[in-house]
Each structure stands twice: as C-alpha cells, then as structure tokens.
Design a protein around this motif. Structure first.
Motif, PDB file in Angstrom:
ATOM      1  N   GLN A 159       0.811  -1.206   0.000  1.00 37.35           N
ATOM      2  CA  GLN A 159       0.000   0.000   0.000  1.00 37.35           C
ATOM      3  C   GLN A 159       0.851   1.266   0.000  1.00 37.35           C
ATOM      4  N   GLN A 171      -2.511   5.765   3.681  1.00 37.59           N
ATOM      5  CA  GLN A 171      -2.872   4.634   2.834  1.00 37.59           C
ATOM      6  C   GLN A 171      -4.318   4.696   2.343  1.00 37.59           C
ATOM      7  N   SER A 215      -5.483   3.620  -1.182  1.00 36.83           N
ATOM      8  CA  SER A 215      -5.370   2.202  -1.545  1.00 36.83           C
ATOM      9  C   SER A 215      -6.577   1.393  -1.091  1.00 36.83           C
TER      10      SER A 215
END
Length: 574
Positions: free
Chosen positions: A172, A275, A278
């Motif tokens: 990620q 993140q 993602s």
C-alpha cells in the motif's frame, strides 16, 4: 535480438546468439518472465550440441541476457534448476534461472526484536548483514528509499529476502526495485516509480484484453489499532475517514482496516490517511496481449518491460487510463508479442515468493486485550500496563514507557519497584542479584541460596526464611529453622540456637575440623550448663573450680570467705 551468456568463475560462454547462422549456439524456447519488485525467471531447453550443455551448475553458474542493439542488460541471474532427460529424439536439459534479487535468499537474518524502526533503517540492517556474509557478486546495497513507515517486528531466522518482504515491504505504500549502476546492485523502496509510458491502443497494437475487478474496497475507512483502538478522540468524534471523491462515485461504503501494531490514536489516524487511497479505489487488473512496436527500432529505449506504465485506450470497454505493468512475460523467440499484466494499485509479491507470503503469520485476533502478531509475539495490554512474550525477548512487563520486569532468554531477571506479598519461594539459587526499594510481606522462603547480592532499602515483614545462606564466600552463616551455623574458611565453628534434642537454647563450639563439638553452653531447666574442656586466660577475672564450674574472682573469694567463717565457728564451738 537477445544474446544469452553464462559465466563460470568469470569465464563467459555464449549459449545463444540471435542470427541465422546455424553454426552459432542456440537454445530452444527461451522464455522470460519479469515481475515488478521480484527476481524474475528465465527458462529454456538446451541440447548436447550446445557448448554449454555440461557447463550449467545449479546455483553457481551465472547467466545474462543482453539486447545486442545497445548492449542493454535485460536479465541477470543464476541457474536455479537443471533437469536432464532423454526420449526417442535424444538428450536435453530443461533449465530454470532466477534473477539476482534472489541472492538475498542465500543469507538469513538473526532473531532480533525491532521497535520503532523506519524502512530505511531496517533495510540498511538487513542488507549490511547480508553483504557481510556473501561473495562480492551477491552483494546488494541500499538504494533510494522514500517510503515512510513505523516498523515493529521480531525476526526469526528468515532469509534476508523473506525478512524484507515480510517486515518492511508494504504494497500500500510503495514498490521494491532492484537497480544496477556500473555493475553495482541497489535495492530501492519508492513511493512512486518513474516509468516510461507507452500507448496500447485498440486497433493499433492491442491484440487482446481481459479486465478483472473483484477486490473489496470502501469509501469510509474505519481504522482499528491495537486493543480495538479507534480514532474518535482525534477525529472530531468520527471513527472513520472518508474519501469524498470515491463516496461521490460509489456511494457510502464502510470498510474496516486493521493496524495491529499501532497503539496511539493520532498515529493510527495518520497511518490510515497515508494509505487511504489504496482502500477506497477498487483494485483492477488487465491482462493484455500487445505488439511491442519498439522491437522494430534500433534501440531498446522504448521496449516494454516490467517497469513500464501503459496508457490503455479501448473505447468499447470504456478504458482510457494509465496502468502500471506488474508482470512482463515473453517468448524471446517472438519478442514482439509480450503478454502484460497491468494494475492500478500496488502489487502483492507472489511467484517465487509465494511460499513466503503463504506462510506468514496473520496479525489477527484481539480477545479482551490479548493479541497475537508476527511482529511482537503475544501481547496483553490494559491501560498503561503491557506484557510481551516472544522468542527473542522472553517475558517483559512495561508500565507506560518504563520496563519494570523482564526475563531474557539468557535467564537473567531484571525487576524495578517490585512489591511482593504472600510469596513462597522454594529451592532457589539467586546469583548477582540487585534488589532496590523492595517491599516483601508475609513471604515464605525455603532452601534459598543468594549469592553476590546487593539489597538496598528493603522492607521485609512477617517473613519466614528456612535454610538461607548469607554469601557464597568461605565465611558465611546458614540460617536454619531453629538455629544459625557460623562458618569460617568453609568449616563449621559455631551453632547458636536450639539444639533440636531437648530444645535447650545454647551455643555449641566446634574444633578445627568442624566435625567435633569441643564445648557448649546450654540453658536447660532453671540453670545454665557448661560442657567441655575449658581453659581460662590469665587476667580474665574468671576461675575454674571442678570440671564444669566457672566463676568470677569475686564469687570465688566470697565462697572461700563463707567457708572460712563456717570453719572458724566450728573450732570456736569445740
């Protein structure tokens, strides 16, 4: 287009050269597979008429594939398997080669617990250790690293590559990349790669296309940390982070994402923000058959490979996006027609590393404050108190930031600010102990030997101690239940206490051998008793009369005076 050479101890042998001359060496079915961030592989079949037929040694023979148009190295590695066979057509060998990144499988990491490390720090540790153990051609140095992460892990003799993919790499956050400059190999870990971009367009160079879209995603992400930690306190009372653009396109979809190693709510929010993209975009992949038009040029600059991004244009399938190539698969005899796997997200390392990923311990399960994770072992946490149990550190207890107790694998115990109540300790030996500011209440200690200890500010109340020794030197005392033994030069010289026979209080003295009792003073009944052959030093003021009578000079004089007066009275009467 591609020359293939092998090297044994630096000696080059060409096993394939791309021309029409039948006298130059050839191999059959040369097949190259390269995956982004992985070692890659080369397979081929070789026959006895090739000069290298008997020169291919597993793990020792190196192999290089070179584009002869500009001498660009396309693949470099070593022979991994060598399978010999025969049939009605003759003899042959089927060869599988692995890429240079797999040199990192030749070493293992130590069993160590790492806390609060960055990717660049942990990669440096792993690569330095690897390079210190291998030949020069296997050395891989730390390259460019810009991925930010906070790493906690306990390594357990994995290979160096296993440790990197298991403890450092996060699909990620970035991409792994092996890069060579002037023959020196560097490992990069980058947030984003600088890819060359080629156009793959329907009706031009797109032969076939398969699109898949089956990955779970959400538009409101609920991060969960250690011990069910959430982010309400640092996120205006909300336990989720929303991707407004994704929510607008797909609607409101909640998804929980676990960050098992994070025990601070602000850090938990920050990690999830880094993140977020993602988790809020569906992961798609394309399998593409394309014509690589760069094979028609006189240079390899624009050739498709695993580090290419493809601008995909297919109006019928409503595709007009740029995707990263994550796998490049091609028969080198028809190099103009590669098969590509493209993705719009980071990749999971598979292929030669599938056994590693498949055997990883999943950080799942949080049962009323009890956690199990591959990065920390067993963790029990309540408030500021935390107990850790793992194969490297043993047992440790932490109160906030202070480690108050730990038992290492070497058997050493460290304790700070300990209160021990109602304790029973039997048959123990304690060496080189430091006990500071301890309170022990109502303890029972049997058969304890404490050696070389330092004991400061100890408050011991209502304690029962049986057979305790004061030191491990030659001069010491032994505390029994009813008496104390005094030793000098390791020999028993005196006992003080109850004799264990008549339960008389007394003192027993022993001779030079420590075996024979030479004298005693006991208090039985209403009077003390003196036993043994006693001698009185001159000038001490004490006198012996009889075998067992000891008195002062004053007492003896008074007794003689009384006896004299009685005798004179008798004479006077007569």
């Amino acid at each position: 287009m591609y020359k293939i050479s092998i090297f044994n101890k630096g000696v080059e042998t060409v096993i394939h050269y791309p021309d029409t001359d039948k006298t130059t060496p050839k191999i059959l079915v040369p097949h190259l597979n390269k995956k982004r961030g992985q070692a890659g592989s080369l397979t081929f079949t070789i026959y006895p008429n090739n000069p290298a037929y008997n020169l291919l040694t597993r793990m020792a023979t190196l192999i290089v594939v070179t584009d002869i148009r500009d001498d660009k190295e396309v693949f470099s590695g070593r022979v991994f398997t060598n399978k010999s066979s025969m049939d009605d057509k003759g003899f042959k060998k089927d060869i599988i080669c692995e890429g240079e990144m797999n040199f990192l499988h030749d070493t293992v990491v130590d069993s160590v617990i790492y806390e609060e490390k960055t990717p660049i720090q942990l990669l440096q540790i792993f690569l330095d250790a690897h390079n210190s153990k291998v030949e020069n051609y296997k050395k891989i140095y730390l390259g460019n690293v810009d991925v930010e992460d906070w790493l906690f892990c306990t390594t357990a003799l994995e290979t160096t590559l296993e440790a990197i993919t298991k403890y450092v790499y996060n699909e990620q956050l970035g991409y792994l990349q092996l890069r060579k400059v002037n023959g020196i190999k560097y490992l990069d870990y980058l947030k984003a790669t600088t890819d060359k971009i080629i156009d793959v367009v329907l009706s031009q160079n797109m032969l076939n296309l398969i699109q898949t879209d089956a990955t779970d995603f959400g538009t409101r992400i609920v991060p969960v940390g250690a011990n069910s930690l959430t982010i309400e306190n640092v996120n205006n009372g909300l336990n989720y982070l929303e991707d407004a653009e994704a929510a607008s396109e797909y609607g409101i979809i909640y998804k929980t994402v676990e960050f098992k190693d994070v025990d601070d709510d602000a850090e938990l929010k920050n990690q999830c923000l880094l993140q977020l993209d993602s988790y809020t975009k569906p992961k798609k992949s394309l399998e593409v058959g394309a014509i690589d038009l760069a094979t028609l040029s006189d240079t390899s600059i624009n050739m498709i490979d695993e580090n290419t991004s493809a601008h995909m244009v297919n109006e019928v399938m409503r595709i007009d996006e740029t995707w990263k190539c994550v796998e490049y698969d091609v028969d080198l005899s028809v190099v103009w027609s590669p098969k590509l796997t493209l993705s719009n997200k980071g990749i999971t390392l598979t292929g030669t590393l599938s056994s590693i990923i498949g055997s990883m311990v999943t950080n799942d399960g949080d049962y009323n404050g009890v956690q199990i994770g591959d990065s920390f072992g067993l963790r029990i946490k309540k408030g500021l108190a935390k107990i850790l149990l793992n194969a490297t550190e043993g047992i440790s207890i932490t109160n906030g930031t202070k480690k108050v107790y730990y038992l290492g694998l070497d058997g050493n115990v460290v304790e700070h600010d300990v209160t021990a109540n109602d304790m029973t300790a039997n048959n123990g030996t304690f060496n080189n102990i430091k006990a500071i500011d301890m309170t022990a209440t109502r303890g029972v200690f049997n058969d304890i030997v404490a050696n070389n200890g330092t004991y400061n500010n100890i408050n011991a109340m209502y304690m029962i101690a049986t057979l305790m020794r004061t030191s491990n030197g030659m001069d010491y005392m032994l505390f029994h239940d009813q008496f104390i033994e005094f030793y000098h030069d390791g020999i028993l010289r005196m006992k003080v206490g109850f004799d264990g026979i008549n339960n008389y209080a007394g003192i027993k003295l022993y001779g030079g051998d420590g075996l024979n009792e030479v004298g005693s003073i006991t208090a039985g009944g209403n009077s003390p008793t003196l036993q043994g052959n006693w001698s009185v030093e001159e000038g001490s003021g004490l006198y012996m009369y009889g075998n067992t009578n000891l008195a002062t000079q004053e007492y003896v004089n008074s007794q003689i005076s009384n006896m004299w007066q009685q005798a004179m009275g008798i004479f006077a009467t007569k």
